[in-house]
Design a protein around this motif. Structure first.
Motif, PDB file in Angstrom:
ATOM      1  N   ASP A  71     -18.602  18.000 -39.451  1.00  0.00           N
ATOM      2  CA  ASP A  71     -17.243  17.684 -39.899  1.00  0.00           C
ATOM      3  C   ASP A  71     -16.830  18.669 -40.989  1.00  0.00           C
ATOM      4  O   ASP A  71     -17.663  19.396 -41.554  1.00  0.00           O
ATOM      5  CB  ASP A  71     -17.176  16.254 -40.425  1.00  0.00           C
ATOM      6  CG  ASP A  71     -15.748  15.710 -40.476  1.00  0.00           C
ATOM      7  OD1 ASP A  71     -14.876  16.259 -39.764  1.00  0.00           O
ATOM      8  OD2 ASP A  71     -15.506  14.747 -41.223  1.00  0.00           O
TER       9      ASP A  71
ATOM     10  N   ASP B  96     -12.534   6.960 -23.944  1.00  0.00           N
ATOM     11  CA  ASP B  96     -12.485   6.991 -25.393  1.00  0.00           C
ATOM     12  C   ASP B  96     -13.902   6.808 -25.947  1.00  0.00           C
ATOM     13  O   ASP B  96     -14.538   5.774 -25.718  1.00  0.00           O
ATOM     14  CB  ASP B  96     -11.566   5.880 -25.885  1.00  0.00           C
ATOM     15  CG  ASP B  96     -11.364   5.871 -27.390  1.00  0.00           C
ATOM     16  OD1 ASP B  96     -12.073   6.612 -28.098  1.00  0.00           O
ATOM     17  OD2 ASP B  96     -10.487   5.125 -27.855  1.00  0.00           O
TER      18      ASP B  96
ATOM     19  N   ASP C 208      -7.496  14.912 -46.431  1.00  0.00           N
ATOM     20  CA  ASP C 208      -8.144  15.016 -45.124  1.00  0.00           C
ATOM     21  C   ASP C 208      -9.652  15.109 -45.270  1.00  0.00           C
ATOM     22  O   ASP C 208     -10.412  14.594 -44.429  1.00  0.00           O
ATOM     23  CB  ASP C 208      -7.640  16.254 -44.366  1.00  0.00           C
ATOM     24  CG  ASP C 208      -6.273  16.054 -43.739  1.00  0.00           C
ATOM     25  OD1 ASP C 208      -5.820  14.903 -43.652  1.00  0.00           O
ATOM     26  OD2 ASP C 208      -5.659  17.065 -43.337  1.00  0.00           O
TER      27      ASP C 208
ATOM     28  N   HIS D 100     -12.134  12.814 -35.860  1.00  0.00           N
ATOM     29  CA  HIS D 100     -10.752  12.338 -35.705  1.00  0.00           C
ATOM     30  C   HIS D 100     -10.648  11.248 -34.637  1.00  0.00           C
ATOM     31  O   HIS D 100      -9.766  10.386 -34.704  1.00  0.00           O
ATOM     32  CB  HIS D 100      -9.840  13.509 -35.329  1.00  0.00           C
ATOM     33  CG  HIS D 100     -10.226  14.188 -34.054  1.00  0.00           C
ATOM     34  ND1 HIS D 100     -11.221  15.147 -34.007  1.00  0.00           N
ATOM     35  CD2 HIS D 100      -9.786  14.037 -32.787  1.00  0.00           C
ATOM     36  CE1 HIS D 100     -11.359  15.560 -32.752  1.00  0.00           C
ATOM     37  NE2 HIS D 100     -10.512  14.902 -32.002  1.00  0.00           N
ATOM     38  N   ALA D 101     -11.543  11.281 -33.658  1.00  0.00           N
ATOM     39  CA  ALA D 101     -11.500  10.295 -32.573  1.00  0.00           C
ATOM     40  C   ALA D 101     -11.909   8.906 -33.052  1.00  0.00           C
ATOM     41  O   ALA D 101     -11.623   7.910 -32.375  1.00  0.00           O
ATOM     42  CB  ALA D 101     -12.406  10.731 -31.432  1.00  0.00           C
ATOM     43  N   PHE D 102     -12.557   8.836 -34.197  1.00  0.00           N
ATOM     44  CA  PHE D 102     -13.042   7.565 -34.721  1.00  0.00           C
ATOM     45  C   PHE D 102     -12.316   7.126 -35.989  1.00  0.00           C
ATOM     46  O   PHE D 102     -12.569   6.037 -36.500  1.00  0.00           O
ATOM     47  CB  PHE D 102     -14.543   7.670 -35.018  1.00  0.00           C
ATOM     48  CG  PHE D 102     -15.373   8.018 -33.819  1.00  0.00           C
ATOM     49  CD1 PHE D 102     -15.871   7.031 -32.992  1.00  0.00           C
ATOM     50  CD2 PHE D 102     -15.631   9.347 -33.496  1.00  0.00           C
ATOM     51  CE1 PHE D 102     -16.625   7.347 -31.877  1.00  0.00           C
ATOM     52  CE2 PHE D 102     -16.383   9.678 -32.380  1.00  0.00           C
ATOM     53  CZ  PHE D 102     -16.878   8.679 -31.570  1.00  0.00           C
ATOM     54  N   GLY D 103     -11.453   7.980 -36.503  1.00  0.00           N
ATOM     55  CA  GLY D 103     -10.732   7.646 -37.727  1.00  0.00           C
ATOM     56  C   GLY D 103     -11.399   8.134 -38.989  1.00  0.00           C
ATOM     57  O   GLY D 103     -11.089   7.655 -40.090  1.00  0.00           O
ATOM     58  N   GLY D 104     -12.317   9.099 -38.861  1.00  0.00           N
ATOM     59  CA  GLY D 104     -12.931   9.668 -40.058  1.00  0.00           C
ATOM     60  C   GLY D 104     -14.438   9.731 -39.985  1.00  0.00           C
ATOM     61  O   GLY D 104     -15.073   9.321 -39.000  1.00  0.00           O
TER      62      GLY D 104
ATOM     63  N   ALA E 192     -14.872   6.163 -28.840  1.00  0.00           N
ATOM     64  CA  ALA E 192     -14.986   5.069 -29.806  1.00  0.00           C
ATOM     65  C   ALA E 192     -15.264   3.734 -29.130  1.00  0.00           C
ATOM     66  O   ALA E 192     -15.735   2.796 -29.783  1.00  0.00           O
ATOM     67  CB  ALA E 192     -13.706   4.969 -30.637  1.00  0.00           C
ATOM     68  N   HIS E 193     -14.997   3.645 -27.824  1.00  0.00           N
ATOM     69  CA  HIS E 193     -15.207   2.383 -27.116  1.00  0.00           C
ATOM     70  C   HIS E 193     -16.261   2.510 -26.010  1.00  0.00           C
ATOM     71  O   HIS E 193     -16.338   1.656 -25.123  1.00  0.00           O
ATOM     72  CB  HIS E 193     -13.883   1.889 -26.517  1.00  0.00           C
ATOM     73  CG  HIS E 193     -12.843   1.601 -27.555  1.00  0.00           C
ATOM     74  ND1 HIS E 193     -11.782   2.433 -27.806  1.00  0.00           N
ATOM     75  CD2 HIS E 193     -12.733   0.578 -28.440  1.00  0.00           C
ATOM     76  CE1 HIS E 193     -11.040   1.932 -28.773  1.00  0.00           C
ATOM     77  NE2 HIS E 193     -11.602   0.803 -29.179  1.00  0.00           N
TER      78      HIS E 193
ATOM     79  N   PRO F 133     -16.448   6.051 -40.131  1.00  0.00           N
ATOM     80  CA  PRO F 133     -16.336   5.338 -38.856  1.00  0.00           C
ATOM     81  C   PRO F 133     -17.101   6.022 -37.726  1.00  0.00           C
ATOM     82  O   PRO F 133     -17.623   5.349 -36.831  1.00  0.00           O
ATOM     83  CB  PRO F 133     -14.830   5.331 -38.591  1.00  0.00           C
ATOM     84  CG  PRO F 133     -14.198   5.407 -39.938  1.00  0.00           C
ATOM     85  CD  PRO F 133     -15.107   6.308 -40.728  1.00  0.00           C
ATOM     86  N   THR F 134     -17.186   7.356 -37.767  1.00  0.00           N
ATOM     87  CA  THR F 134     -17.971   8.070 -36.762  1.00  0.00           C
ATOM     88  C   THR F 134     -19.441   7.702 -36.869  1.00  0.00           C
ATOM     89  O   THR F 134     -20.114   7.429 -35.860  1.00  0.00           O
ATOM     90  CB  THR F 134     -17.804   9.587 -36.918  1.00  0.00           C
ATOM     91  OG1 THR F 134     -16.425   9.925 -36.852  1.00  0.00           O
ATOM     92  CG2 THR F 134     -18.568  10.346 -35.842  1.00  0.00           C
TER      93      THR F 134
END
Length: 249
Positions: free
Chosen positions: A141, A95, A161, A115-119, A97-98, A122-123
């Motif tokens: 994006d 992942d 979105d 999308h992997a980070f929630g927007g 994000a981690h 957050p990215t």
């Protein structure tokens, strides 16, 4: 056939998983690549196309790529082996994000992976945690070229979105980022990407009529083509921004 298998087949002829031409990718990398000896990180690297192209052009760079799709990461490793770059690019199947690394990076890329980070924001927050002092982020994006209508919503999108381009950039700058460059994907780039996506998947299905996923692949390509041509074509845009923080010397 799951979503990752479909995506892999659909990107056979367009390995950059975004509406960007080869010329645009080269131009963006020319602007974004950091100084001699720096490291690059791609969060949501897919099959590693951006890093492969960057390091092929710059023998002094090293890189890490991260993606949760183990099949894409395996393909990326094969590609860098074939290109003779395996000693300078490491891929990590996890992942994004981690992802944790002892290194700090002169450039962090995340193209079409918000999308992997929630927007979007957050990215950028995740990317910031990996930056070396003075480092930059290359972020790609979506945004709304115009207000989405019913056809867009029927295609599976929600009005919230994305924002329009000006609001998207305003949100980025309000979070402390300074745009150094931006590329707005053209309608031609979008059309090339979408014809390639649907065409590659359809070609695979037609070439494998006995495969148990044959019908699903054709149906998925047809549904995607309908959503594009009758829905988001000309409404959904894509922007790639080169960013740097003013408070990180």
């Amino acid at each position: 056939m799951d979503r990752r298998q479909i995506s892999s087949l659909a990107h056979t002829d367009h390995p950059v998983a975004a509406p960007l031409s080869d010329a645009s990718v080269r131009s963006l990398l020319d602007r974004a690549l950091p100084g001699t000896g720096a490291r690059l990180l791609d969060l949501g690297c897919g099959s590693g196309t951006w890093l492969t192209r960057a390091l092929a052009a710059r023998p002094d760079l090293r890189a890490d790529g991260v993606d949760s799709d183990a099949q894409a990461v395996a393909a990326a490793r094969r590609a860098v082996e074939d290109a003779g770059l395996a000693d300078r690019i490491a891929f990590h199947a996890q992942d994004a994000a981690h992802f944790d690394s002892p290194h700090r990076y002169g450039l962090v890329l995340s193209i079409g992976a918000a999308h992997a980070f929630g927007g979007l924001l957050p990215t950028l927050k995740a990317a910031e945690g990996h930056l070396a002092p003075g480092g930059s982020v290359l972020l790609g994006d979506g945004f709304w070229e115009r207000e989405p209508g019913r056809s867009i919503l029927d295609a599976g999108f929600a009005a919230d979105d994305y924002e329009d381009l000006a609001t998207t950039v305003d949100r980025v700058t309000a979070a402390g980022w300074v745009p150094l460059h931006g590329h707005i994907s053209t309608l031609q780039e979008w059309d090339d990407y979408e014809w390639s996506w649907t065409g590659s998947l359809s070609r695979w299905a037609l070439d494998h009529p006995e495969h148990p996923d044959h019908a699903q692949a054709l149906e998925t390509a047809a549904a995607h083509r309908t959503a594009w041509l009758h829905g988001y074509r000309g409404t959904l845009g894509f922007v790639t921004l080169l960013l740097r923080r003013a408070d990180r010397a």
